[in-house]
Design a protein around this motif. Structure first.
Motif, PDB file in Angstrom:
ATOM      1  N   LYS A   1       0.849  -1.187   0.000  1.00 35.37           N
ATOM      2  CA  LYS A   1       0.000   0.000   0.000  1.00 35.37           C
ATOM      3  C   LYS A   1       0.890   1.244   0.000  1.00 35.37           C
ATOM      4  O   LYS A   1       1.738   1.416   0.872  1.00 35.37           O
ATOM      5  N   GLY A   2       0.691   2.110  -0.965  1.00 36.25           N
ATOM      6  CA  GLY A   2       1.453   3.346  -1.014  1.00 36.25           C
ATOM      7  C   GLY A   2       0.912   4.374  -0.041  1.00 36.25           C
ATOM      8  O   GLY A   2      -0.179   4.224   0.527  1.00 36.25           O
ATOM      9  N   ALA A   3       1.680   5.455   0.152  1.00 32.81           N
ATOM     10  CA  ALA A   3       1.289   6.494   1.105  1.00 32.81           C
ATOM     11  C   ALA A   3       0.689   7.718   0.421  1.00 32.81           C
ATOM     12  O   ALA A   3       0.146   8.600   1.085  1.00 32.81           O
ATOM     13  N   SER A   4       0.762   7.782  -0.902  1.00 35.65           N
ATOM     14  CA  SER A   4       0.277   8.951  -1.631  1.00 35.65           C
ATOM     15  C   SER A   4      -1.250   8.971  -1.676  1.00 35.65           C
ATOM     16  O   SER A   4      -1.904   7.938  -1.498  1.00 35.65           O
ATOM     17  N   PRO A   5      -1.848  10.149  -1.940  1.00 40.28           N
ATOM     18  CA  PRO A   5      -3.310  10.220  -2.093  1.00 40.28           C
ATOM     19  C   PRO A   5      -3.826   9.313  -3.209  1.00 40.28           C
ATOM     20  O   PRO A   5      -4.888   8.712  -3.088  1.00 40.28           O
ATOM     21  N   GLN A   6      -3.045   9.179  -4.300  1.00 39.54           N
ATOM     22  CA  GLN A   6      -3.461   8.317  -5.413  1.00 39.54           C
ATOM     23  C   GLN A   6      -3.518   6.858  -4.968  1.00 39.54           C
ATOM     24  O   GLN A   6      -4.439   6.123  -5.331  1.00 39.54           O
ATOM     25  N   SER A   7      -2.541   6.453  -4.159  1.00 39.96           N
ATOM     26  CA  SER A   7      -2.527   5.072  -3.679  1.00 39.96           C
ATOM     27  C   SER A   7      -3.651   4.817  -2.679  1.00 39.96           C
ATOM     28  O   SER A   7      -4.227   3.725  -2.643  1.00 39.96           O
ATOM     29  N   THR A   8      -3.939   5.816  -1.875  1.00 37.10           N
ATOM     30  CA  THR A   8      -5.043   5.684  -0.925  1.00 37.10           C
ATOM     31  C   THR A   8      -6.366   5.498  -1.667  1.00 37.10           C
ATOM     32  O   THR A   8      -7.184   4.645  -1.299  1.00 37.10           O
TER      33      THR A   8
ATOM     34  N   THR B   1       3.277  -0.100 -13.969  1.00 33.63           N
ATOM     35  CA  THR B   1       2.631   0.534 -12.814  1.00 33.63           C
ATOM     36  C   THR B   1       2.007  -0.476 -11.853  1.00 33.63           C
ATOM     37  O   THR B   1       1.546  -0.098 -10.779  1.00 33.63           O
ATOM     38  N   GLY B   2       1.971  -1.747 -12.239  1.00 28.50           N
ATOM     39  CA  GLY B   2       1.444  -2.760 -11.332  1.00 28.50           C
ATOM     40  C   GLY B   2      -0.001  -3.139 -11.590  1.00 28.50           C
ATOM     41  O   GLY B   2      -0.738  -3.468 -10.646  1.00 28.50           O
ATOM     42  N   LYS B   3      -0.398  -3.145 -12.846  1.00 29.18           N
ATOM     43  CA  LYS B   3      -1.803  -3.439 -13.169  1.00 29.18           C
ATOM     44  C   LYS B   3      -2.175  -4.873 -12.791  1.00 29.18           C
ATOM     45  O   LYS B   3      -3.266  -5.126 -12.277  1.00 29.18           O
ATOM     46  N   GLU B   4      -1.259  -5.829 -13.040  1.00 26.69           N
ATOM     47  CA  GLU B   4      -1.577  -7.214 -12.678  1.00 26.69           C
ATOM     48  C   GLU B   4      -1.647  -7.389 -11.163  1.00 26.69           C
ATOM     49  O   GLU B   4      -2.476  -8.155 -10.661  1.00 26.69           O
ATOM     50  N   TYR B   5      -0.815  -6.669 -10.425  1.00 23.18           N
ATOM     51  CA  TYR B   5      -0.869  -6.770  -8.967  1.00 23.18           C
ATOM     52  C   TYR B   5      -2.217  -6.272  -8.443  1.00 23.18           C
ATOM     53  O   TYR B   5      -2.788  -6.840  -7.511  1.00 23.18           O
ATOM     54  N   VAL B   6      -2.730  -5.210  -9.043  1.00 24.70           N
ATOM     55  CA  VAL B   6      -4.037  -4.698  -8.644  1.00 24.70           C
ATOM     56  C   VAL B   6      -5.114  -5.731  -8.959  1.00 24.70           C
ATOM     57  O   VAL B   6      -6.020  -5.980  -8.157  1.00 24.70           O
ATOM     58  N   ALA B   7      -5.013  -6.348 -10.133  1.00 22.68           N
ATOM     59  CA  ALA B   7      -5.980  -7.381 -10.509  1.00 22.68           C
ATOM     60  C   ALA B   7      -5.940  -8.548  -9.531  1.00 22.68           C
ATOM     61  O   ALA B   7      -6.987  -9.080  -9.120  1.00 22.68           O
ATOM     62  N   ARG B   8      -4.757  -8.953  -9.140  1.00 25.51           N
ATOM     63  CA  ARG B   8      -4.627 -10.054  -8.178  1.00 25.51           C
ATOM     64  C   ARG B   8      -5.202  -9.664  -6.818  1.00 25.51           C
ATOM     65  O   ARG B   8      -5.794 -10.487  -6.114  1.00 25.51           O
TER      66      ARG B   8
ATOM     67  N   LEU C   1       4.443   6.388 -11.410  1.00 21.68           N
ATOM     68  CA  LEU C   1       5.213   6.562 -10.188  1.00 21.68           C
ATOM     69  C   LEU C   1       5.736   7.987 -10.035  1.00 21.68           C
ATOM     70  O   LEU C   1       5.878   8.484  -8.913  1.00 21.68           O
ATOM     71  N   ARG C   2       5.994   8.677 -11.138  1.00 20.46           N
ATOM     72  CA  ARG C   2       6.509  10.050 -11.065  1.00 20.46           C
ATOM     73  C   ARG C   2       5.511  10.997 -10.411  1.00 20.46           C
ATOM     74  O   ARG C   2       5.880  12.069  -9.929  1.00 20.46           O
ATOM     75  N   ASP C   3       4.228  10.612 -10.425  1.00 19.66           N
ATOM     76  CA  ASP C   3       3.199  11.432  -9.782  1.00 19.66           C
ATOM     77  C   ASP C   3       2.915  10.988  -8.354  1.00 19.66           C
ATOM     78  O   ASP C   3       2.022  11.530  -7.699  1.00 19.66           O
ATOM     79  N   ARG C   4       3.671   9.989  -7.877  1.00 16.80           N
ATOM     80  CA  ARG C   4       3.444   9.456  -6.526  1.00 16.80           C
ATOM     81  C   ARG C   4       4.770   9.417  -5.763  1.00 16.80           C
ATOM     82  O   ARG C   4       5.201   8.369  -5.287  1.00 16.80           O
ATOM     83  N   THR C   5       5.389  10.561  -5.645  1.00 17.39           N
ATOM     84  CA  THR C   5       6.704  10.629  -4.996  1.00 17.39           C
ATOM     85  C   THR C   5       6.682  10.042  -3.589  1.00 17.39           C
ATOM     86  O   THR C   5       7.653   9.419  -3.145  1.00 17.39           O
ATOM     87  N   ALA C   6       5.570  10.220  -2.894  1.00 14.69           N
ATOM     88  CA  ALA C   6       5.474   9.725  -1.516  1.00 14.69           C
ATOM     89  C   ALA C   6       5.542   8.210  -1.440  1.00 14.69           C
ATOM     90  O   ALA C   6       5.796   7.646  -0.361  1.00 14.69           O
ATOM     91  N   ASP C   7       5.331   7.532  -2.573  1.00 12.06           N
ATOM     92  CA  ASP C   7       5.339   6.060  -2.574  1.00 12.06           C
ATOM     93  C   ASP C   7       6.708   5.465  -2.865  1.00 12.06           C
ATOM     94  O   ASP C   7       6.938   4.279  -2.609  1.00 12.06           O
TER      95      ASP C   7
END
Length: 459
Positions: free
Chosen positions: A141-148, A172-179, A311-317
């Motif tokens: 789980k990322g810490a950025s608003p997008q990940s939340t 970007t991890g599309k398969e991980y999200v699907a899983r 990922l460039r838009d999710r620096t906090a992650d």
């Protein structure tokens, strides 16, 4: 040159895998049944055996027993669509080196083969059972608003049976999200089957998705179960859905709407209960407007859409994922690197990560391997990340083991020359090693394959 015995009853799969392995400087012999494989093993010696779990005359465990009678040391890697932890544990206890879930990932398969050839004949035994390469993943789980927000969407959609489109750049991890969606769904104890549509030719896609019956076309030596049937009761993940031909899109729409599939060459339908999750790194709406993707299929799939930010838009992650990849690399490489020094953390957060999480994972793994102390330093990072060199260089290994520096060229920045010319030039410079060419073009290998097909560039 290491000699590999490949045993699988799917001629198309054997041709693709053996061609790939031969390009990696392996000698490959092919057998389509367990009996034929055992006959070849009696007549010749091999450095490694790659075998499908389900063969016409035996299953993988039965074959493994007989292989061990003939050769007690040759490493054996089992491959199957039926990823099952209990079977994996049993296979390892019986002496298998590793257990891979189909559809196999070429890079991961190559890594496993190299490990097997390195350790297999030396009698090394795993301290704990291996698990299927594509199973048992960890979702960070990322810490950025997008990940939340992404986590909220997953929690919202997972318990339903709605179809999902996952959009995002490569890596970007599309398969991980699907899983993760599957893992949290009511189907979590049923199969999760992932298909890379970008790797399917028009001729192969129908057989792979829906199956075929014996004799339905040249090379169909037996009945083949399609991935819809293999995923029955569970989730079918179709990656790079936009690469499917128009003809296959029609059949896919029927399968989704009617919950029935028909094998190639068959006159009867099979009932299937499958949840569909698809992923794409292109704009399907634009593909629909161009007539490249069926509008009715798009609307049938688009019951819920998730967009994964780059990922460039999710620096906090970045450091959160970097720490996770560090632990993974420590385990895989048997190292004990504890973290990153301050300068490295700043460099990682400044970099734009065009390859997203996949690139970050590879960079961290390489750094763990190179680290001389307990912390990763700038010297362990690629120069384009550590020092932001305007025109970075990458070291490419040549067949004679000498090292030459080649410029890393961003394919997306090519303006004066056409993409086709740039791709051909880079392929020639690295002697058609597609992994190296993709890295130097600053794209992932799947995109390179798509471009090569688009421009009719032969390997």
């Amino acid at each position: 040159m290491p000699k590999i015995l490949l045993i699988d009853d799917d001629p198309t799969f054997c041709l693709m895998l053996s061609t790939f392995l031969k390009r990696q400087q392996y000698e490959v012999k092919t057998a389509y049944t367990a009996g034929e494989g055992l006959s070849q093993l009696k007549a010749d010696s091999f450095d490694l055996i790659l075998t499908d779990f389900r063969l016409p005359d035996k299953n993988g465990l039965e074959l493994l027993e007989q292989i061990r009678v003939l050769d007690t040391k040759v490493p054996v890697i089992l491959m199957t669509h039926y990823a099952d932890i209990r079977t994996a544990v049993r296979a390892i206890k019986m002496g298998a080196f590793e257990y891979l879930a189909k559809p196999i990932n070429p890079d991961e398969t190559l890594l496993t083969i190299r490990k097997a050839l390195t350790y297999g004949h030396e009698g090394h035994v795993a301290t704990k059972p291996a698990i299927p390469v594509q199973g048992g993943f960890t979702f960070v789980k990322g810490a950025s608003p997008q990940s939340t927000q992404l986590e909220e969407y997953i929690a919202l959609i997972a318990p339903t049976n709605m179809s999902v489109i996952i959009e995002g750049e490569s890596g970007t991890g599309k398969e991980y999200v699907a899983r993760k969606i599957h893992q949290r769904s009511k189907r979590h104890d049923k199969p999760f089957v992932a298909i890379d549509c970008g790797a399917l030719s028009k001729e192969l896609a129908g057989s792979e998705l829906f199956g075929h019956v014996k004799g339905s076309f040249t090379g169909a030596m037996g009945d083949k179960e399609g991935q819809f049937e293999a995923a029955n009761g569970g989730t079918l993940f179709l990656d790079e859905i936009g690469n499917l031909s128009y003809e296959i899109q029609v059949k896919l729409l029927r399968a989704i709407q009617e919950r029935k599939v028909r094998k190639i060459g068959s006159n009867t339908d099979l009932d299937v209960d499958v949840r569909i999750i698809v992923a794409t790194n292109e704009d399907l709406v634009q593909a629909v407007s161009k007539g490249e993707f069926r509008e009715d299929l798009y609307h049938r799939l688009n019951e819920f859409k998730i967009n994964i930010s780059p990922l460039r838009d999710r620096t906090a992650d970045i450091m959160q994922f970097a720490d996770h990849f560090l632990q993974v690399a420590n385990h895989e490489l048997e190292r004990n690197v504890t973290g990153f020094d301050t300068a490295v953390m700043m460099a990682l957060e400044r970099y734009s990560w065009p390859g997203n999480l996949r690139e970050l994972k590879n960079v961290v793994k390489r750094a763990v391997l190179l680290a001389k102390g307990t912390e990763i330093t700038l010297d362990d990072l690629p120069p384009e990340i550590a020092y932001h060199i305007p025109e970075p260089t990458s070291i490419v290994a040549q067949p004679d083991a000498t090292q030459v520096a080649l410029p890393v060229t961003d394919l997306r920045a090519a303006t004066e020359r056409s993409e086709k010319e740039l791709i051909i030039e880079m392929l020639e410079r690295v002697k058609y090693n597609k992994s190296k060419a993709a890295r130097l073009l600053n794209i992932d290998r799947k995109t390179l394959y798509n471009k090569m097909r688009q421009y009719n560039i032969e390997a």
